[in-house]
Design a protein around this motif. Structure first.
Motif, short mmCIF file in Angstrom:
data_model
loop_
_atom_site.label_atom_id
_atom_site.label_comp_id
_atom_site.label_asym_id
_atom_site.label_seq_id
_atom_site.Cartn_x
_atom_site.Cartn_y
_atom_site.Cartn_z
N LYS A 59 0.84 -1.21 0.00
CA LYS A 59 0.00 0.00 0.00
C LYS A 59 0.87 1.26 0.00
O LYS A 59 0.58 2.23 -0.71
N LEU A 60 1.93 1.22 0.78
CA LEU A 60 2.84 2.37 0.85
C LEU A 60 3.50 2.62 -0.51
O LEU A 60 3.57 3.76 -0.98
N VAL A 61 3.95 1.57 -1.15
CA VAL A 61 4.61 1.72 -2.45
C VAL A 61 3.62 2.19 -3.50
O VAL A 61 3.97 2.94 -4.42
N MET A 62 2.35 1.80 -3.34
CA MET A 62 1.33 2.22 -4.30
C MET A 62 1.06 3.71 -4.27
O MET A 62 0.43 4.25 -5.18
N TYR A 64 3.36 5.68 -4.70
CA TYR A 64 4.34 6.19 -5.68
C TYR A 64 4.15 5.55 -7.06
O TYR A 64 4.47 6.17 -8.06
N LEU A 65 3.70 4.33 -7.07
CA LEU A 65 3.55 3.62 -8.34
C LEU A 65 2.09 3.20 -8.49
O LEU A 65 1.56 2.48 -7.64
N ARG A 66 1.49 3.62 -9.57
CA ARG A 66 0.06 3.39 -9.73
C ARG A 66 -0.27 1.91 -9.91
O ARG A 66 -1.21 1.39 -9.34
N ASP A 67 0.55 1.26 -10.71
CA ASP A 67 0.23 -0.11 -11.08
C ASP A 67 0.46 -1.08 -9.92
O ASP A 67 1.51 -1.06 -9.27
N VAL A 68 -0.54 -1.92 -9.67
CA VAL A 68 -0.45 -2.85 -8.55
C VAL A 68 0.71 -3.84 -8.75
O VAL A 68 1.43 -4.17 -7.81
N GLY A 69 0.87 -4.30 -10.01
CA GLY A 69 1.95 -5.25 -10.29
C GLY A 69 3.31 -4.61 -10.05
O GLY A 69 4.20 -5.23 -9.44
N ASP A 70 3.46 -3.37 -10.51
CA ASP A 70 4.72 -2.65 -10.28
C ASP A 70 4.95 -2.47 -8.78
O ASP A 70 6.07 -2.63 -8.28
N ALA A 71 3.88 -2.15 -8.07
CA ALA A 71 4.00 -1.93 -6.63
C ALA A 71 4.45 -3.21 -5.93
O ALA A 71 5.28 -3.18 -5.02
N GLU A 72 3.91 -4.32 -6.39
CA GLU A 72 4.33 -5.60 -5.76
C GLU A 72 5.79 -5.90 -6.08
O GLU A 72 6.51 -6.43 -5.23
N ASP A 73 6.21 -5.59 -7.30
CA ASP A 73 7.62 -5.81 -7.66
C ASP A 73 8.54 -4.97 -6.78
O ASP A 73 9.57 -5.46 -6.28
N VAL A 74 8.16 -3.73 -6.60
CA VAL A 74 8.99 -2.84 -5.77
C VAL A 74 8.93 -3.27 -4.31
O VAL A 74 9.95 -3.26 -3.61
N ALA A 75 7.75 -3.68 -3.87
CA ALA A 75 7.62 -4.15 -2.48
C ALA A 75 8.50 -5.39 -2.26
O ALA A 75 9.11 -5.55 -1.20
N GLN A 76 8.55 -6.21 -3.28
CA GLN A 76 9.43 -7.39 -3.19
C GLN A 76 10.88 -6.95 -3.02
O GLN A 76 11.62 -7.49 -2.20
N GLU A 77 11.25 -5.94 -3.80
CA GLU A 77 12.62 -5.41 -3.70
C GLU A 77 12.88 -4.84 -2.30
O GLU A 77 13.97 -4.99 -1.75
N VAL A 78 11.84 -4.20 -1.76
CA VAL A 78 11.96 -3.62 -0.41
C VAL A 78 12.30 -4.72 0.60
O VAL A 78 13.23 -4.59 1.40
N PHE A 79 11.54 -5.81 0.53
CA PHE A 79 11.76 -6.87 1.50
C PHE A 79 13.11 -7.55 1.31
O PHE A 79 13.75 -7.98 2.27
N GLU B 53 -4.89 1.79 9.48
CA GLU B 53 -3.71 1.91 8.61
C GLU B 53 -4.09 1.49 7.20
O GLU B 53 -4.86 0.54 7.02
N PRO B 54 -3.55 2.19 6.21
CA PRO B 54 -3.85 1.79 4.83
C PRO B 54 -3.24 0.42 4.52
O PRO B 54 -2.08 0.17 4.84
N VAL B 55 -4.03 -0.43 3.94
CA VAL B 55 -3.54 -1.75 3.55
C VAL B 55 -4.00 -2.04 2.13
O VAL B 55 -4.97 -1.48 1.65
N ALA B 56 -3.26 -2.91 1.49
CA ALA B 56 -3.65 -3.35 0.14
C ALA B 56 -3.66 -4.86 0.12
O ALA B 56 -2.84 -5.50 0.78
N ALA B 57 -4.59 -5.41 -0.64
CA ALA B 57 -4.58 -6.86 -0.83
C ALA B 57 -3.44 -7.19 -1.78
O ALA B 57 -3.20 -6.47 -2.75
N VAL B 58 -2.72 -8.23 -1.47
CA VAL B 58 -1.57 -8.59 -2.30
C VAL B 58 -1.76 -10.01 -2.83
O VAL B 58 -2.57 -10.77 -2.30
#
Lengths: 226, 227
Positions: A59-62, A64-79, B53-58
């Motif tokens: 959610k935090l990455v989203m 900055y990045l609109r696309d959910v897939g992109d956000a998940e990719d970046v979130a993966q990088e974060v972790f 808190e803001p959450v998103a389904a993943v």
């Protein structure tokens, strides 16, 4: 010009580091316990940290990045970045405060790279206010489907909490909202610690039962979402 | 253990309130039971929603993807660590050996380099190692002595190659280098370097008794070879 969605007031998602020197309690203590296990070489404990914070980080990455897939990719990088840096984590701040900083900087760098701006340097801003030109380019990432899902989840959780017996509701609220330990809740509710543990578990189970209904058929994406 | 007990443990572990021993056992089950992992994740979502808190389904496999990347990365990382551990002492030894090698080359090459300059001062040395007759066999009327008599110069004498640079002074900078090097080099290298240097020094300072058998006057010629 796109309107910025950065809240002007305090960022609700930004964890505070005010209690940096205080002993960890509640969720922080649980996180620190998992972090120590990861640092001791138990990689499975890191999976639990990922599962715990994946919704918040995505959610935090989203933002900055609109696309959910992109956000998940970046979130993966974060972790992954966080995992590599975890040996240096000393526990001076809460784990999520530390993870939040990594997430913000990684998301900004990703956004910068995608917009073909020079990114040969590592951005190290601590918050959106330190990078106003990028903050102004942030977009509302919420798709109608995402908003609907989030609303559904919120309504379900809030409805389930309202339906809880008083003792269960008090226990879960003291735990999740006040961040109290079981022992503190036991003192507060004047009952044994074992009873607190049982009440919190039963409260979670009741809420989770309702939440599973949302995931199991509510919005059509349930099987692949958690 | 009943399923409810297991879930109760999961809730306590989520809050960091489960004893370490039980945590370890439950962690193993979590690693292989997807349902428990999903439940853990939903507990996190419940807490986040309660705190607004803001959450998103993943995606359901998000954590698995992270885990697999980390597992692959961990393999590479450990290999890099092994390589780094191997290279550290090896590179240190290579550096020391390199410095020692350079020092030896410098020491040894110093002598021939100065030899041509010496040769300018020292015009003639009987290069062929003529075997001179033993002193006892010489007679005053022998051609050997008579031939040398007018110029009072030796007819022939043997000069081993080492004595060519016998009186070359080792530059002070080189001596300082060897002394400085000896402070950091391993004993074996230090001993080798010093012994080489000292050995040279002995050759330089000691009378080259074997280098000149005799001259016409029966005296040892000067060490600089001027005759």
């Amino acid at each position: 010009m796109a309107k910025s969605t950065i809240p002007s007031g305090p960022d609700r998602t930004a964890p505070t580091a005010g209690a940096a020197n205080a002993p960890p309690t509640g969720a922080d203590a649980g996180d620190l316990s998992l972090v120590r296990r990861v640092q001791a070489g138990e990689r499975g404990a890191y999976d639990l940290l990922v599962l715990k914070y994946q919704h918040k980080v995505v959610k935090l990455v989203m933002r900055y990045l609109r696309d959910v897939g992109d956000a998940e990719d970046v979130a993966q990088e974060v972790f992954i970045k966080a995992y590599r840096a975890l040996p240096q984590f000393r526990g001076d701040s809460a784990f999520y405060t530390w993870l939040y900083r990594i997430a913000i900087n990684t998301a900004k760098n990703a956004l910068s790279a995608r917009e073909r701006t020079p990114s040969g340097y590592e951005l190290d801003a601590q918050g959106p206010d330190e990078w106003p030109e990028m903050a102004s380019r942030l977009r509302d990432p919420d798709t109608p489907e995402g908003l609907a899902l989030t609303d559904e989840i919120r309504n379900t959780v809030n409805g389930a909490i309202s339906a809880l017996p008083e003792d269960l509701r008090t226990a879960i609220v003291l735990r999740e909202l006040e961040g109290m330990s079981y022992e503190e809740i036991a003192v507060s509710m004047d009952c044994p610690v074992g009873t607190v543990r049982s009440r919190i578990f039963r409260a979670r189970e009741a809420i989770d039962r309702q939440l599973r209904k949302v995931f199991d058929g509510g919005l059509g994406r349930s099987e692949e979402l958690v | 253990m009943s399923h409810e007990q297991l879930e109760s443990q999961l809730s306590a572990m989520y809050d960091g309130e489960l004893p370490a021993a039980e945590c370890e056992l439950l962690s193993r089950r979590l690693a292989r039971e997807e349902l428990l992992r999903a439940r853990w994740s939903r507990y996190a979502m419940i807490g986040a929603v309660m705190r607004s808190e803001p959450v998103a389904a993943v995606s359901g496999d998000f954590a698995r993807r992270v885990s697999s990347v980390i597992a692959a990365d961990a393999g590479r990382f450990s290999l890099r660590r092994v390589a780094a551990q191997w290279w550290k002492p090896a590179s240190g030894a290579a550096l020391v050996a390199g410095v020692a090698g350079i020092a030896i080359l410098v020491l040894r090459s110093g002598l021939p380099v100065q030899a041509p300059a010496l040769a300018a001062v020292q015009p003639t040395v009987a290069a062929p190692a003529t075997v001179a007759p033993p002193l006892a066999t010489l007679r005053p009327d022998s051609g050997y002595a008579l031939a040398a008599a007018p110029s009072r110069e030796p007819a022939s004498y043997v000069v081993p190659p080492r004595s060519l640079g016998a009186d070359v002074d080792v530059p002070a900078s080189l001596a300082s280098f060897v002394v400085a090097h000896s402070e950091y080099s391993p004993p074996l290298v230090r001993r080798h370097l010093l012994s080489a240097w000292i050995g040279n020094d002995l050759v330089q300072t000691s009378p080259p008794s074997s280098s000149v058998l005799f001259n016409d006057a029966g005296a040892v010629p000067p060490a600089n070879g001027t005759n």
